[in-house]
Scaffold this motif. Structure first.
Motif, PDB file in Angstrom:
ATOM      1  N   ALA A 360       0.831  -1.203   0.000  1.00 52.94           N
ATOM      2  CA  ALA A 360       0.000   0.000   0.000  1.00 52.94           C
ATOM      3  C   ALA A 360       0.866   1.254   0.000  1.00 52.94           C
ATOM      4  O   ALA A 360       0.554   2.250  -0.665  1.00 52.94           O
ATOM      5  N   ARG A 361       1.966   1.225   0.747  1.00 52.24           N
ATOM      6  CA  ARG A 361       2.876   2.373   0.781  1.00 52.24           C
ATOM      7  C   ARG A 361       3.446   2.668  -0.602  1.00 52.24           C
ATOM      8  O   ARG A 361       3.758   3.821  -0.919  1.00 52.24           O
ATOM      9  N   ALA A 362       3.585   1.619  -1.414  1.00 53.32           N
ATOM     10  CA  ALA A 362       4.125   1.793  -2.770  1.00 53.32           C
ATOM     11  C   ALA A 362       3.034   2.071  -3.795  1.00 53.32           C
ATOM     12  O   ALA A 362       3.314   2.158  -4.990  1.00 53.32           O
ATOM     13  N   GLY A 363       1.779   2.180  -3.334  1.00 53.60           N
ATOM     14  CA  GLY A 363       0.707   2.599  -4.228  1.00 53.60           C
ATOM     15  C   GLY A 363      -0.256   1.523  -4.663  1.00 53.60           C
ATOM     16  O   GLY A 363      -1.203   1.809  -5.395  1.00 53.60           O
ATOM     17  N   ALA A 364      -0.049   0.263  -4.253  1.00 53.03           N
ATOM     18  CA  ALA A 364      -0.952  -0.832  -4.640  1.00 53.03           C
ATOM     19  C   ALA A 364      -1.748  -1.249  -3.410  1.00 53.03           C
ATOM     20  O   ALA A 364      -1.254  -1.992  -2.563  1.00 53.03           O
ATOM     21  N   ARG A 365      -2.966  -0.763  -3.325  1.00 49.89           N
ATOM     22  CA  ARG A 365      -3.789  -1.018  -2.141  1.00 49.89           C
ATOM     23  C   ARG A 365      -4.730  -2.199  -2.375  1.00 49.89           C
ATOM     24  O   ARG A 365      -5.300  -2.341  -3.452  1.00 49.89           O
ATOM     25  N   PHE A 366      -4.885  -2.981  -1.331  1.00 44.68           N
ATOM     26  CA  PHE A 366      -5.744  -4.160  -1.382  1.00 44.68           C
ATOM     27  C   PHE A 366      -6.593  -4.229  -0.128  1.00 44.68           C
ATOM     28  O   PHE A 366      -6.256  -3.629   0.907  1.00 44.68           O
ATOM     29  N   ARG A 367      -7.657  -5.003  -0.208  1.00 45.91           N
ATOM     30  CA  ARG A 367      -8.402  -5.418   0.964  1.00 45.91           C
ATOM     31  C   ARG A 367      -8.296  -6.942   1.044  1.00 45.91           C
ATOM     32  O   ARG A 367      -8.011  -7.602   0.048  1.00 45.91           O
ATOM     33  N   PRO A 368      -8.487  -7.514   2.238  1.00 45.56           N
ATOM     34  CA  PRO A 368      -8.370  -8.982   2.341  1.00 45.56           C
ATOM     35  C   PRO A 368      -9.413  -9.686   1.483  1.00 45.56           C
ATOM     36  O   PRO A 368     -10.594  -9.322   1.483  1.00 45.56           O
ATOM     37  N   ALA A 369      -8.977 -10.682   0.753  1.00 42.46           N
ATOM     38  CA  ALA A 369      -9.895 -11.474  -0.068  1.00 42.46           C
ATOM     39  C   ALA A 369     -10.682 -12.430   0.810  1.00 42.46           C
ATOM     40  O   ALA A 369     -10.242 -12.808   1.905  1.00 42.46           O
ATOM     41  N   ASP A 370     -11.851 -12.799   0.344  1.00 43.83           N
ATOM     42  CA  ASP A 370     -12.622 -13.853   0.993  1.00 43.83           C
ATOM     43  C   ASP A 370     -11.931 -15.174   0.652  1.00 43.83           C
ATOM     44  O   ASP A 370     -11.918 -15.599  -0.504  1.00 43.83           O
ATOM     45  N   ASN A 371     -11.362 -15.810   1.663  1.00 46.88           N
ATOM     46  CA  ASN A 371     -10.492 -16.964   1.443  1.00 46.88           C
ATOM     47  C   ASN A 371     -11.195 -18.300   1.655  1.00 46.88           C
ATOM     48  O   ASN A 371     -10.541 -19.335   1.769  1.00 46.88           O
ATOM     49  N   LYS A 372     -12.532 -18.305   1.716  1.00 42.09           N
ATOM     50  CA  LYS A 372     -13.231 -19.574   1.900  1.00 42.09           C
ATOM     51  C   LYS A 372     -13.075 -20.419   0.640  1.00 42.09           C
ATOM     52  O   LYS A 372     -13.581 -20.074  -0.418  1.00 42.09           O
TER      53      LYS A 372
END
Length: 482
Positions: A360-372
């Protein structure tokens, strides 16, 4: 004077092509009953008669009991030219000094036993029995000739088996129809040529004439996937495949200009030592017609780009999280990416910032995936979501893939059931691209709808652009890639 007895002659077609082929490395066959063993034995005999004592061939099987029929056939062919068999050593020698041996090859160490010998010809029977090509690759080190014999390695194989993945990737994917000489680039500007010569049971007219019911029996061997693999030489039809719904013809499309108003997002499976996989998805707006007549339905997902972080040996690139993030950002120049989902393990904190935070600090932001991966009865979770999209509404899939997403296309059909948990994928396999696809599908749950005849359909602008031009429009502009 009595007429000479014809011991063997190649059948017209693939066998004759094998005999005439001068390429140093050959994959021959690809379906049951194609005359593979006879072709290799015939090629070795012809070279033995031509080069005499200069010919020194070895035919390998993973285990020797599996070579019993090969040994009997080799004795018959070489015996027609006064070849002397040694039953104990499983070796044959012509009066000229030419020799052929049958030997086991199970581990890389087995190949090392022949280092220092002048082995001119190597044959690998049933290469698909090898889960790893390392023992076979080591045999290149024993191929050498001091008598002017052109060295060759010939592999035979059928679809399926432990070696399905590497054989398909190395020999089939670059030239699915075969008969095209390819080359691997080596160090120092050197190139190593190879070719795939396909041979099917329909090419073995001698077998079909002597046993016309063989084709019928092949159709009784098991699942439709296995029949298709053995009878047609289809390397995408895999016995025990986790996603039998997958079809290259149904799910893969040529690149085109993705409309700007389609929502775009990315999904990623993290890996440092193992390959990471990033996939970019677009959500299809209105029903969308392709030039080949297929229609992508509203709400379908299109994977229009991938980045598979693997070196030439299939291992992870070992890039840092910052470097991977920079590579993602560079690939998205000029695009509006609505969100990204990432393997939840990348959000774990252990003595410092998480992988996700560094990215995220480098500009690529994510949210946690649904891992089921699997869910309760009646709930579509994980792999069920992928399978549901592959099936679509019955007429049309709910998931499409640009043909440039090579690693997803290569690995998704290879996924196998976990023997301990059949409802899950065997995680010992190469499942990184499949996991990224699962995260993407889980972020946009698919609810199949009954198929309805479409009304007016938006036309694809690929009719106005070449495939190359259209694909470039989906690639980053004014950006340096990692």
């Amino acid at each position: 004077m009595a007429e000479p007895t014809l011991i063997w002659a190649p059948q017209a077609g693939p066998q004759k092509a094998l005999i005439d082929c001068p390429v140093p490395e050959i994959l021959f066959g690809g379906a049951r009953g194609g005359g593979k063993t006879d072709g290799v034995l015939g090629k070795h005999l012809i070279k033995a008669l031509r080069y005499g004592a200069g010919f020194n061939g070895i035919l390998f099987r993973r285990t020797m009991p599996a070579a019993d029929d090969v040994w009997e056939r080799a004795k018959y062919l070489w015996g027609g030219f006064d070849g002397k068999p040694n039953e104990q050593e499983k070796s044959l020698r012509l009066p000229s000094g030419a020799r052929l041996r049958l030997r086991p090859l199970e581990r890389t160490e087995d190949a090392d036993k022949y280092q220092g010998q002048n082995v001119t010809d190597v044959g690998i029977e049933e290469a698909g029995q090898y889960p790893d090509p390392a023992p076979i690759d080591r045999l290149h080190g024993i191929l050498r000739s001091t008598g002017g014999v052109p060295t060759q390695m010939i592999l035979t194989a059928n679809p399926g088996g432990a070696g399905q993945a590497w054989i398909k990737q190395r020999y089939i994917d670059p030239a699915p129809q075969g008969m095209v000489v390819k080359a691997r680039e080596l160090g120092g500007g050197k190139r190593h040529q190879w070719v795939f010569i396909p041979s099917k049971v329909q090419d073995n007219r001698i077998l079909l004439a002597s046993d016309p019911e063989y084709l019928t029996r092949l159709q009784l061997v098991g699942s439709p996937q296995l029949v298709k693999a053995w009878l047609e030489g289809d390397w995408t039809a895999i016995e025990g495949a986790f996603f039998p719904e997958w079809s290259y013809a149904r799910h893969v499309v040529d690149p085109f200009t993705v409309p700007q108003d389609w929502l775009r997002f990315r999904a990623m499976d993290w890996g440092s030592a193992a390959p990471f996989a990033v996939q970019w998805f677009a959500v299809v707006g209105d029903d969308y017609a392709l030039p080949d007549g297929r229609v992508m339905p509203r709400g379908a997902l299109l994977i229009y780009r991938e980045w598979y972080g693997a070196d030439g040996q299939g291992k992870g690139l070992r890039l840092t999280a910052d470097e991977v993030a920079s590579g993602i950002v560079a690939r998205e120049v000029g695009e509006n990416i609505a969100y990204g989902v990432l393997d939840p393990a990348a959000f774990a904190v252990s003595g410092g910032p998480s992988i996700a935070e560094m990215m995220a600090r480098a500009g690529a932001r994510f949210r946690p995936a649904d891992n089921k991966r699997i869910g309760p009865l009646g709930a579509l979770s994980g792999w069920d979501q992928v399978r549901a999209r592959l099936k679509g509404d019955g007429e049309r899939p709910g998931l499409f893939v640009f043909h440039t997403a090579k690693d997803l296309i290569r690995t998704l059909p290879l996924q196998q059931h976990d023997t301990a948990r059949p409802e899950d994928i065997d995680t010992d396999g190469e499942d990184h691209a499949a996991d990224a696809c699962r995260y993407g599908c889980m972020s946009r749950p698919w609810v199949p709808q009954a198929y309805k005849r479409p009304g007016p359909i938006r036309r694809n602008v690929i009719n106005e652009l070449t495939v190359e031009e259209a694909f470039r429009l989906n690639e980053p502009r004014k950006a340096n890639r990692i």
